[in-house]
Scaffold this motif. Sequence first.
Motif, PDB file in Angstrom:
ATOM      1  N   THR A  65      -7.048  -3.424  -1.110  1.00 16.52           N
ATOM      2  CA  THR A  65      -8.031  -1.663  -1.738  1.00 16.52           C
ATOM      3  C   THR A  65      -9.235  -2.610  -2.895  1.00 16.52           C
ATOM      4  O   THR A  65     -10.098  -2.157  -2.208  1.00 16.52           O
ATOM      5  CB  THR A  65      -7.005  -0.823  -2.683  1.00 16.52           C
TER       6      THR A  65
ATOM      7  N   GLN B  65       0.721  -1.359  -0.331  1.00 19.79           N
ATOM      8  CA  GLN B  65       0.443   0.125   0.064  1.00 19.79           C
ATOM      9  C   GLN B  65       1.026   1.293   0.043  1.00 19.79           C
ATOM     10  O   GLN B  65       1.786   1.352   1.210  1.00 19.79           O
ATOM     11  CB  GLN B  65      -0.517   0.025   1.247  1.00 19.79           C
TER      12      GLN B  65
ATOM     13  N   CYS C  93      -1.980  15.185  -5.446  1.00 14.19           N
ATOM     14  CA  CYS C  93      -2.334  13.602  -6.281  1.00 14.19           C
ATOM     15  C   CYS C  93      -3.790  14.167  -7.225  1.00 14.19           C
ATOM     16  O   CYS C  93      -4.502  13.818  -6.369  1.00 14.19           O
ATOM     17  CB  CYS C  93      -1.960  12.368  -5.887  1.00 14.19           C
TER      18      CYS C  93
ATOM     19  N   ASN D 278       0.846   5.086  -0.255  1.00 16.06           N
ATOM     20  CA  ASN D 278      -0.083   6.406   0.274  1.00 16.06           C
ATOM     21  C   ASN D 278       0.122   7.789  -0.194  1.00 16.06           C
ATOM     22  O   ASN D 278       1.621   8.446  -0.608  1.00 16.06           O
ATOM     23  CB  ASN D 278      -0.017   6.687   2.313  1.00 16.06           C
ATOM     24  N   ARG D 279      -1.074   7.923  -0.933  1.00 18.45           N
ATOM     25  CA  ARG D 279      -0.610   9.089  -2.540  1.00 18.45           C
ATOM     26  C   ARG D 279      -1.635  10.181  -2.145  1.00 18.45           C
ATOM     27  O   ARG D 279      -1.299  10.969  -2.554  1.00 18.45           O
ATOM     28  CB  ARG D 279      -1.234   8.431  -3.658  1.00 18.45           C
ATOM     29  N   ARG D 280      -1.676  10.389  -0.492  1.00 20.53           N
ATOM     30  CA  ARG D 280      -2.370  11.343   0.051  1.00 20.53           C
ATOM     31  C   ARG D 280      -1.309  12.466   0.051  1.00 20.53           C
ATOM     32  O   ARG D 280      -0.093  12.170   0.736  1.00 20.53           O
ATOM     33  CB  ARG D 280      -3.710  11.212   1.187  1.00 20.53           C
TER      34      ARG D 280
ATOM     35  N   CYS E 166      -4.310  -1.455  -8.864  1.00 21.43           N
ATOM     36  CA  CYS E 166      -4.321  -0.874  -6.970  1.00 21.43           C
ATOM     37  C   CYS E 166      -4.031  -2.463  -6.539  1.00 21.43           C
ATOM     38  O   CYS E 166      -3.879  -3.165  -7.327  1.00 21.43           O
ATOM     39  CB  CYS E 166      -5.513  -0.415  -6.120  1.00 21.43           C
ATOM     40  N   SER E 167      -3.365  -2.103  -4.726  1.00 18.97           N
ATOM     41  CA  SER E 167      -3.290  -3.881  -4.144  1.00 18.97           C
ATOM     42  C   SER E 167      -4.305  -4.335  -4.209  1.00 18.97           C
ATOM     43  O   SER E 167      -5.823  -3.629  -3.950  1.00 18.97           O
ATOM     44  CB  SER E 167      -3.094  -3.112  -2.979  1.00 18.97           C
TER      45      SER E 167
ATOM     46  N   ASN F 201       3.274   3.949 -15.577  1.00 15.62           N
ATOM     47  CA  ASN F 201       2.041   4.951 -13.959  1.00 15.62           C
ATOM     48  C   ASN F 201       3.262   5.897 -14.304  1.00 15.62           C
ATOM     49  O   ASN F 201       3.583   6.943 -13.241  1.00 15.62           O
ATOM     50  CB  ASN F 201       2.610   4.555 -13.113  1.00 15.62           C
TER      51      ASN F 201
ATOM     52  N   LYS G 100      -6.002  11.927  -8.068  1.00 16.55           N
ATOM     53  CA  LYS G 100      -6.890  10.840  -7.515  1.00 16.55           C
ATOM     54  C   LYS G 100      -7.714  11.025  -6.106  1.00 16.55           C
ATOM     55  O   LYS G 100      -8.465  10.690  -6.029  1.00 16.55           O
ATOM     56  CB  LYS G 100      -6.193   9.266  -8.314  1.00 16.55           C
ATOM     57  N   TRP G 101      -6.505  11.434  -5.649  1.00 12.66           N
ATOM     58  CA  TRP G 101      -6.612  11.326  -4.326  1.00 12.66           C
ATOM     59  C   TRP G 101      -6.765  12.044  -2.997  1.00 12.66           C
ATOM     60  O   TRP G 101      -7.744  12.164  -2.357  1.00 12.66           O
ATOM     61  CB  TRP G 101      -5.048  10.322  -3.565  1.00 12.66           C
TER      62      TRP G 101
ATOM     63  N   ASP H 150      -1.746   2.820  -8.739  1.00 10.69           N
ATOM     64  CA  ASP H 150      -0.939   3.258  -7.495  1.00 10.69           C
ATOM     65  C   ASP H 150      -0.312   2.350  -6.924  1.00 10.69           C
ATOM     66  O   ASP H 150       0.120   2.087  -5.632  1.00 10.69           O
ATOM     67  CB  ASP H 150      -2.591   2.899  -5.778  1.00 10.69           C
TER      68      ASP H 150
END
Length: 388
Positions: A375, A7, A15, A9-11, A371-372, A238, A17-18, A39
């Motif tokens: 997720t 996982q 970004c 963290n893209r926050r 994504c994972s 990506n 998307k997030w 992701d």
Amino acid sequence: MFNFNKQINRRNTNCLKWDYLKETFGTKDILPMWVADMDFPAPPKVIEALTKEAAHGVYGYSVNDINALKSFLDWLNAKYSWQVKPADIIHTPGVVTGLNLAIQCFTKKNDGVIIQTPVYNHFFDCITNNNRNLILNPLKYEEDTYKIDFIDLEEKIISSHAKMLIFCSPHNPVGRVWKKHELIQLLTLCQKHDVIIVSDEIHSDLVFQNHQHIPLNILDRNNNNKIITFMAPSKTFNLAGLKSAVAIITHEKLKTKFKQTVTALSLQYMNSFSSIAFENAYKYGDEWLQKLLIYLDENAEYISTYLEKNLKKIKYQKPEGTYLAWLDFREYNLSSEELNKILLEKAKLGLSKGTYYGKEGEGFMRLNFACSRDTLKDGLDRIKIAFS
């Protein structure tokens, strides 16, 4: 070596998307599975090369690196047996930018431009924002698959005097990887009516087992067709945020005119970071891509199994390519807005509305499964709870 289950963290990374959920969906309290980026981290060699460039500390003017071009040409040859000359490659800052440039370069105000719906939503914008006439040639949904309606296509070309067709191959959002006979029929028809084909092949490398992407241009052995092909490393590796794509044009007159347009706007150069990522992705990224495709294929299969077990009313045909699931909720008899509201308010899940891709998307939603597995399971569990 490549852990796609990890996982990330893209926050708080600016970004789309997030970090822009409030602006996109009206609330931050959702799981985003919408916009088409992954992701997963880029291939390690790409990260390593970019880190080295960043550590250098001097970010002056740069030119397009011949090594980056060579790595791409080698990739085309290895993957598709497509021998392309360096002179046939023209850089653009992105595929969507390239689409707009092609429309401006080869059509005039109010000229007809055809798209095959349901299809990538920015195709609509490229046409209408440039004051061209939007012509729809909807795909036919028959025997659980989408097909090109060639009879309607020829009628639309004739009745609208269309100058251009924007073709999506592999297709976003329905996941088709077009067969050779379909591509040949398309080429024959467009040549007959002197229609320029702009082929968006950005998902060309994301094709699953037992399917094969065929670049449209490779079938035009005598260069009789007017074809502009767009490719990029952005979906495959990506790298969308680095803004780099190429136009491949073998038709001499089209190539000359497009190159003049790009040069006049000073859009022909990569920046130093996109150039390095471009080179290293195509040079060293194949092993990573092969592992990625296995993981994505397993995710696509996981969706099939999950829906069959828990949500039988949601119909889903496993895509032949891309990492996008085209989910059919029509058995619930909900409008697009009602469906989206349930997913947002009850499932706390952000998907792309099917109607973004044309009226033929009514009752559908597009889910990004790059994504994972955790997720993905979370997203599907949320749908199950909302529709239980």
